[in-house]
Design an enzyme around this catalytic site. Structure first.
Site, short mmCIF file in Angstrom:
data_model
loop_
_atom_site.label_atom_id
_atom_site.label_comp_id
_atom_site.label_asym_id
_atom_site.label_seq_id
_atom_site.Cartn_x
_atom_site.Cartn_y
_atom_site.Cartn_z
CD1 TRP A 50 81.22 -32.90 46.97
CD2 TRP A 50 80.34 -30.87 47.31
NE1 TRP A 50 80.59 -32.51 45.82
CE2 TRP A 50 80.04 -31.27 45.99
CE3 TRP A 50 79.88 -29.62 47.75
CZ2 TRP A 50 79.31 -30.49 45.12
CZ3 TRP A 50 79.15 -28.85 46.88
CH2 TRP A 50 78.87 -29.27 45.58
CG ASP B 155 76.09 -29.56 52.10
OD1 ASP B 155 74.94 -29.80 51.65
OD2 ASP B 155 77.12 -29.64 51.40
CB ALA C 181 73.54 -33.10 49.77
CE LYS D 33 73.95 -36.16 45.14
NZ LYS D 33 74.52 -34.84 44.95
#
Ligand code: LMR
Length: 394
Positions: free
Chosen positions: A127, A208, A210, A243
């Site tokens: 990202w 991470d 997400a 999300k």
């Protein structure tokens, strides 16, 4: 003073949002920023979120500050959601953060306090905001190979070879699930090998996560994170609720630091609270309260899980439809990787000029590295995209 400023590099994902909005073509298709859209192109407020907000609106009696770490109940429900019973609660320090980005930022700040000379290893690609923040903080950074542009799967041999170069105390950032931007993920067995190398190298994992619930389901998507949390004395986990709860603009995330024992946990907790205080004092509460309300109420939680599951299955269907259509149009299995990828994104593995051609000739917006947001598609746009991919010679 302000005349001394120089222009900062634009974030390529957010720049694309602006470009898409300015495009007057009616049939344009946005496959850029990672936002879920339903079949009508809307990003809905989830049913359970609406109901939780209704309850909060009617029952909340104060807007006084929470604590520097946010509401401890939010910390507890998120610890359970992400970590399950993989690690004892007394080893986990946690602070609420403004979104997953806030959690990443605070994780890096914590690393900078504890190990200022450590190098943070990122997957290539990752990202774009990961390297951007690390650079901004003046920290050391390196990359490990991750994506194989030929197979559109993980370049696992390359990844292992590069992780062999990690120095003791370095931090390795791993995506917990639904790798952004590629959609290509490690298998469970591969994660065991990665853990083995990281142990050998005395590396510290930063996970991470997400997109929990967008790949193979809430528990399966947490498997890598839980495996890591239970295997290391120390690790950091940055989780986002943007999300999976669809509360993007509420900025709801959490940073968890797994410590080796309760004393170390208390020290980590104190440092995390200090970092929140330095950066923004109290973290935003509304989104966190919505998440807590949902996760603590069995009926609301069941409804949220059901809607998340519909979303996940919808994305898997779109992947399959696109792979099938491309199989039909190209008479080959070249695009079958689309149905093997997981999460919101897939990287097509094509060149920037072909990404430009999709945008200029067909009004289809992908991020320049050929990442496309599968959740931006619907049954009508799948054949349009497939035809455009073939026309562009991808
Ligand atoms: C994305 O990768 O598109 C999302 O995580 C949104 C963002 O903030 O970049």
């Amino acid at each position: 003073m302000l005349e001394n400023l120089t222009a900062q590099p634009a974030d390529k994902i957010l720049a694309l949002v602006a470009q898409y909005r300015a495009d007057p073509r009616a049939n344009k298709i946005d496959l850029g920023v990672g936002v879920y859209k339903d079949a009508t192109g809307n990003t809905p407020v989830m049913r359970a979120v609406k109901e939780a907000e209704r309850r909060i609106l009617s029952d909340q009696t104060t807007k006084a500050y929470t604590g520097l770490a946010g509401d401890p109940e939010f910390g507890a429900v998120m610890r359970d959601l992400v970590l399950g019973d993989s690690v004892p609660a007394e080893r986990v320090a946690a602070v609420a953060t403004p979104g997953g980005t806030g959690a990443i930022r605070q994780s890096l700040e914590l690393i900078r306090l504890a190990a200022p000379r450590a190098t943070v290893w990122l997957s290539n690609p990752t990202w774009p905001n990961h390297p951007s923040i690390i650079k901004y903080l003046g920290m050391n950074m390196a990359e490990y190979r991750y994506f194989d542009n030929e197979t559109r799967g993980v370049d696992f041999a390359g990844m292992l070879a590069d992780l062999e170069k990690v120095a003791a105390g370095d931090v390795v950032l791993l995506h917990g699930c639904c790798h952004n931007p590629t959609g290509a993920n490690l298998t469970y067995e591969q994660v065991q090998q990665v853990i083995g190398v990281m142990h050998k190298k005395a590396a510290v994992p930063l996970v991470d996560i997400a997109y929990q619930g967008f790949g193979d389901g809430l528990d399966k998507d947490a498997q890598i994170t839980r495996q890591i949390a239970s295997s290391f004395e120390n690790c950091l986990i940055a989780a986002s609720c943007s999300k999976n709860f669809g509360i993007y603009r509420e900025r709801t995330g959490i940073l968890m630091a797994v410590a080796k024992d309760a004393d170390q946990q208390a020290l980590a907790q104190q440092n995390l609270a200090f970092l929140n205080r330095q950066n923004y004092s109290f973290p935003p509460d509304h989104g966190a309260r919505v998440v807590t309300t949902i996760l603590k109420d069995p009926a609301l939680r069941a409804d949220w899980e059901a809607e998340l599951e519909e979303t996940r299955k919808g994305m898997l269907d779109l992947r399959q439809q696109l792979a099938d259509e491309l199989r039909r149009l190209t008479n080959s299995d070249r695009f079958d990787f689309l149905s093997a990828h997981r999460g919101m994104f897939s990287r097509l593995g094509t060149t920037p000029d072909k990404v430009d051609a999709l945008r200029d000739d067909h009004g289809i917006y992908l991020v320049g590295d050929s990442r496309m947001n599968i959740a931006g598609l619907n049954a009508e746009t799948v054949p349009v995209l497939a035809k455009a991919i073939v026309n562009a010679g991808i």
